[in-house]
Structure formats: C-alpha cells, structure tokens
Design an enzyme around this catalytic site. Structure first.
Site, PDB file in Angstrom:
ATOM      1  N   HIS A  15     -31.504  33.388  -0.641  1.00 14.94           N
ATOM      2  CA  HIS A  15     -31.313  34.477   0.303  1.00 14.94           C
ATOM      3  C   HIS A  15     -31.883  35.815  -0.155  1.00 14.94           C
ATOM      4  CE1 HIS A  15     -27.922  32.552   2.920  1.00 14.94           C
ATOM      5  NE2 HIS A  15     -28.970  31.774   2.771  1.00 14.94           N
ATOM      6  N   ASP A  70     -25.716  24.148  -1.905  1.00 16.37           N
ATOM      7  CA  ASP A  70     -26.099  24.345  -0.497  1.00 16.37           C
ATOM      8  C   ASP A  70     -27.555  23.963  -0.313  1.00 16.37           C
ATOM      9  OD1 ASP A  70     -26.519  25.096   2.103  1.00 16.37           O
ATOM     10  OD2 ASP A  70     -26.271  27.244   1.780  1.00 16.37           O
ATOM     11  N   ASP A  86     -26.454  33.383  -2.784  1.00 16.47           N
ATOM     12  CA  ASP A  86     -27.188  32.166  -2.438  1.00 16.47           C
ATOM     13  C   ASP A  86     -28.580  32.241  -3.048  1.00 16.47           C
ATOM     14  OD1 ASP A  86     -29.089  30.469  -0.810  1.00 16.47           O
ATOM     15  OD2 ASP A  86     -27.238  29.916   0.196  1.00 16.47           O
ATOM     16  N   LYS A 102     -28.040  37.660   3.467  1.00 13.44           N
ATOM     17  CA  LYS A 102     -29.306  36.949   3.627  1.00 13.44           C
ATOM     18  C   LYS A 102     -30.419  37.973   3.832  1.00 13.44           C
ATOM     19  CE  LYS A 102     -31.180  32.743   5.675  1.00 13.44           C
ATOM     20  NZ  LYS A 102     -30.907  31.587   6.538  1.00 13.44           N
ATOM     21  N   TRP A 106     -20.563  33.617   6.333  1.00  7.15           N
ATOM     22  CA  TRP A 106     -21.964  33.976   6.526  1.00  7.15           C
ATOM     23  C   TRP A 106     -22.251  34.026   8.019  1.00  7.15           C
ATOM     24  CZ3 TRP A 106     -25.832  31.024   8.974  1.00  7.15           C
ATOM     25  CH2 TRP A 106     -27.093  31.654   8.998  1.00  7.15           C
ATOM     26  N   ASP A 114     -36.060  30.544   2.298  1.00  5.14           N
ATOM     27  CA  ASP A 114     -34.755  29.891   2.222  1.00  5.14           C
ATOM     28  C   ASP A 114     -34.820  28.486   2.801  1.00  5.14           C
ATOM     29  OD1 ASP A 114     -31.987  29.619   1.825  1.00  5.14           O
ATOM     30  OD2 ASP A 114     -31.570  30.281   3.861  1.00  5.14           O
ATOM     31  N   ASP A 162     -33.836  25.606   1.325  1.00  6.27           N
ATOM     32  CA  ASP A 162     -32.729  24.725   0.938  1.00  6.27           C
ATOM     33  C   ASP A 162     -33.199  23.347   0.487  1.00  6.27           C
ATOM     34  OD1 ASP A 162     -30.287  26.316   1.313  1.00  6.27           O
ATOM     35  OD2 ASP A 162     -30.937  26.442   3.389  1.00  6.27           O
ATOM     36  N   GLU A 215     -21.377  36.384   2.275  1.00  7.31           N
ATOM     37  CA  GLU A 215     -22.720  35.948   1.900  1.00  7.31           C
ATOM     38  C   GLU A 215     -23.795  36.696   2.678  1.00  7.31           C
ATOM     39  OE1 GLU A 215     -25.318  31.765   1.800  1.00  7.31           O
ATOM     40  OE2 GLU A 215     -23.297  31.805   2.631  1.00  7.31           O
TER      41      GLU A 215
END
Length: 416
Positions: free
Chosen positions: A260, A324, A257, A226, A183, A292, A294, A224
């Site tokens: 994302h 994550d 993800d 985003k 990423w 995002d 997390d 990955e």
C-alpha cells in the site's frame, strides 16, 4: 537417526559457533501467531452473493479450477493448509464471510452469523481475527465512511460497529484478542477539488464508530491506509498520513500493508518509527509487484527485513503478523501454503541471527564485523533447522506437502 536429525545436528553446531541456540529459535518461531487470511481460498468472493462482482479497486487474476464455493468448502481447504503449516495460527475473516442461510444486510450482521467459524476455530485450535467489508456492495460506490451522503455514512458506521461487536464475541469465545482491521476504498479516479472535506467526514465517522465501547482484552482496532487503487488513482481519502495521525492521536493500531505504498517504499523501515508513538501495529504481509498486486509471499529481502525488525527489537507482543494475498492463477491451497510457510521460515531465520552480538558490534562502531557476520549467516544451513521445526510440530518437510496437496486437488477441488 533420520536424515533430518543428522542435518539438524550439523546445523545446530554451526549456528552455535555464532552463539545461536537453534532449539530456542525453533521454540520461539513456533509460538509467534501468524494470522492467515480466509480470502485466498475463494478469490475474495465471500458468501453473501455467489454472483457478486468485486468492487473497491480489488481484482483477482486467474481462473484456476476448484475454488471454494461456500463456508464448508472453504473450511475444508483451510484445514488442509493447517495440516501443512507449523506454529501458532489464526484465521482472519472478512465480514462478507458470514455463514447463514438467510440474507443479512451488512449493518445488521451479528455474532450468531459467525458462530460456525467460532466452532471451527475451536476444533482446529486456532485464533480468529476480523475485517470489516466495505467493498463489493450496492452502497459501496466511490465513498463509504467519507461519503457526502449521510445515509451512506450511517450505513457503514453501523456496519463497523456490528463488526466490532462480532470481534468482541470472537475474543471472548476464543480467550485471546481478536484484531479487527478497517480498510475503506474511498477515493477518486481523477483529481478532486476538495481533498479536505472527505477526510473530515472520515474522521467524524471513525469517532462515531469508536464511541462504541468494547472490551480491549477481547478486541483491538487497526486502521489501514492505501496509496491508490483501481478507480482511485488520484486521491485516496484514507492515506497513510491520515491514518498515522488518527492512530497516534487516538492510540489505535496502525495497519501496515506491504503493497500500500510507493514501489520503493517498504514497511519494514516503518515499524521501529511507528512503535515509538503507537502501542501496537498490525501487518498485512503481501508481495507487491510494481503495485498492490497481492502476489503470493516469497522469501524476498523485504519479508526477511520485516521479520528481522520484529525479532531484533523484541516486538513480538506489539506487532501482529497477518497475511494478505490472493492468487487464482495457481492451485489456491498451494498458494495459501507457500506464502504462509514462507512467513514462518522468515521468522525462524530472524531468530537464527546473533542479534545481541550484532548490536554490540554496531554500537562499538565495528561495522566490519557486522557485515562479515551477516554475510556468513546467509550460507549457514538454516534450511535444516526449518525441517526440524516442521518435524517437531508434526508438519511435512520438503515437498511432502505439495504431493499431498496435489492428491487433494485430484480427489476434491478439481471435482467442484
């Protein structure tokens, strides 16, 4: 007979009425690997520089005391998490978590700088996954693999090649595939004039990275995307469309993800589409709160939908579950544990669905039965099955783990 056993017997009979074998569900749920990220334990700091500042649009909120300051402390904390977490496990490392006494540049990292992690994983009986680290470095800037500066691109290309060699070493040593995730943060705060040229440079950089041949039995590569990041709100080079096209063209693994994408966009709905065109997928299961962010994974609808898609379609060998999230506002070990246990709980719940019957109803056009059975399942005592899963794997049930975690905090982490 213990209360756990008594409750389980009742639950087993109730699920059996729907054609579900709870013993088989427990066994299956325990044997699906879940890759737990190392960076929850130290706020994504890594061990290159204790004073390094996070860059690349990454932020960790909170300042809860007791974070890990070195590899020894991080491993001790992760071992505590493992004592609470049932089932097959891997630890997912970022390249910035190398364990060495001397300064090593990212384009020179090598297997020997991660040998202690291999020893640790072997001692715990877990696997290893890996992630290149393009952020939090003097050469990160706004662009890395897509930079207009060839010297910058070459630096990061070499870093990625080094990481793939390390991942191959992990796979060979552990006797299982190490999934490597790439990423990059590359993008613009405001609207760029040229969106095409950086993406062309990124494509060329990736081609050069993957020109290095590695043993696919030891490591496989995921890419990955985003939607946006802090400092790249208007343009991200590695968009979903870019990586989807690149992965389909080159048969690489696409990493999805949870955070994302657009706020109303979910990755559970992408799994069945992408696996028509790709051999495998990686997942970074997180909890986005409007962006995002997390947050620690909870038992929400999307988590359960993700696990349903994997189980209902028999994708356990093609979808690789990784976590994550990073929260520094609460006890970090508890945050790690809560999210990881929730992922395993949701996986178990998916195995407790009478999938064959539900598919048959749906195929016959009996949507009444589909709705009725799905609603009935919500009130069945699956928590009793979860407790039995933990007990069979020798892991704590209920609040036992939290009480022990608080003792560990009082005895160890709060004194750091």
């Amino acid at each position: 007979m213990s209360n756990i056993e008594k409750s389980y017997e009742i639950a087993r009979d109730m699920f059996a009425a729907y054609g579900v074998d709870t013993d088989a569900a427990i066994e299956k749920a325990l044997n699906v690997p879940i890759s737990i990220h190392c960076w929850q334990g130290d706020d994504v700091g890594g061990f290159e520089n204790p004073d390094a500042q996070l860059t690349g649009g990454i932020q960790t909120t909170g300042n809860y005391p007791g974070k890990a300051r070195n590899a020894e402390e991080l491993r001790a904390d992760f071992s505590k998490v493992l004592s609470y977490f049932p089932g097959k496990t891997k630890i997912s490392l970022h390249a910035s978590y190398l364990d060495t006494d001397k300064k090593v540049e990212r384009d020179a990292i090598a297997p020997e700088h991660f040998a202690s992690w291999v020893d640790y994983a072997k001692s715990e009986g877990i696997g290893l996954d890996f992630n290149e680290t393009f952020f939090s470095h003097p050469k990160s800037g706004d662009f890395s693999l897509s930079s207009a500066d060839k010297g910058i691109r070459d630096f990061w290309i070499e870093h990625a090649k080094c990481c793939r060699k390390i991942a191959e070493y992990f796979g060979r040593e552990m006797g299982q595939t190490c999934y490597t995730n790439l990423w990059i943060h590359d993008g613009c705060k405001d609207n760029p004039v040229d969106r095409f040229a950086p993406r062309k440079r990124l494509e060329e950089s990736l081609d050069e990275i993957f020109s290095l041949q590695v043993d696919p039995a030891c490591t496989k590569d995921g890419l990955e995307s985003k939607l946006f990041g802090i400092g790249s709100e208007s343009y991200v080079v590695g968009s979903h469309e870019f990586y989807m096209g690149y992965c389909v063209k080159n048969q690489k693994l696409l990493t999805l993800d949870s955070g994302h994408f657009h706020p109303t966009e979910v990755i559970s709905n992408k799994i069945s589409s992408m696996l028509l065109f790709l051999p495998e997928l990686l997942l970074h299961v997180s909890r986005p709160v409007r962006w995002d962010s997390d947050h620690v994974v909870i038992m929400d609808d999307e988590l359960m939908a993700i696990m349903h898609e994997i189980v209902a379609n028999g994708f356990e060998e093609r979808v690789h579950i990784g976590l994550d999230y990073f929260d520094a506002s609460i006890n970090r070990i508890a945050a790690w544990t809560i999210g990881a246990r929730n992922a395993r709980k949701a996986l178990l719940r998916a195995y407790l669905e009478p999938i064959a019957d539900l598919k048959a109803y749906e195929l016959a056009g009996d949507n009444t039965s589909v709705l009725a059975v799905n609603e009935d399942l919500k009130t069945l005592p699956w928590g009793a099955v979860w407790n039995m899963l933990c007990a069979r794997d020798g892991k704590p049930t209920g609040r036992e783990w939290l009480e022990d975690c608080k003792r560990y905090e009082a005895d160890v982490t709060i004194k750091r």
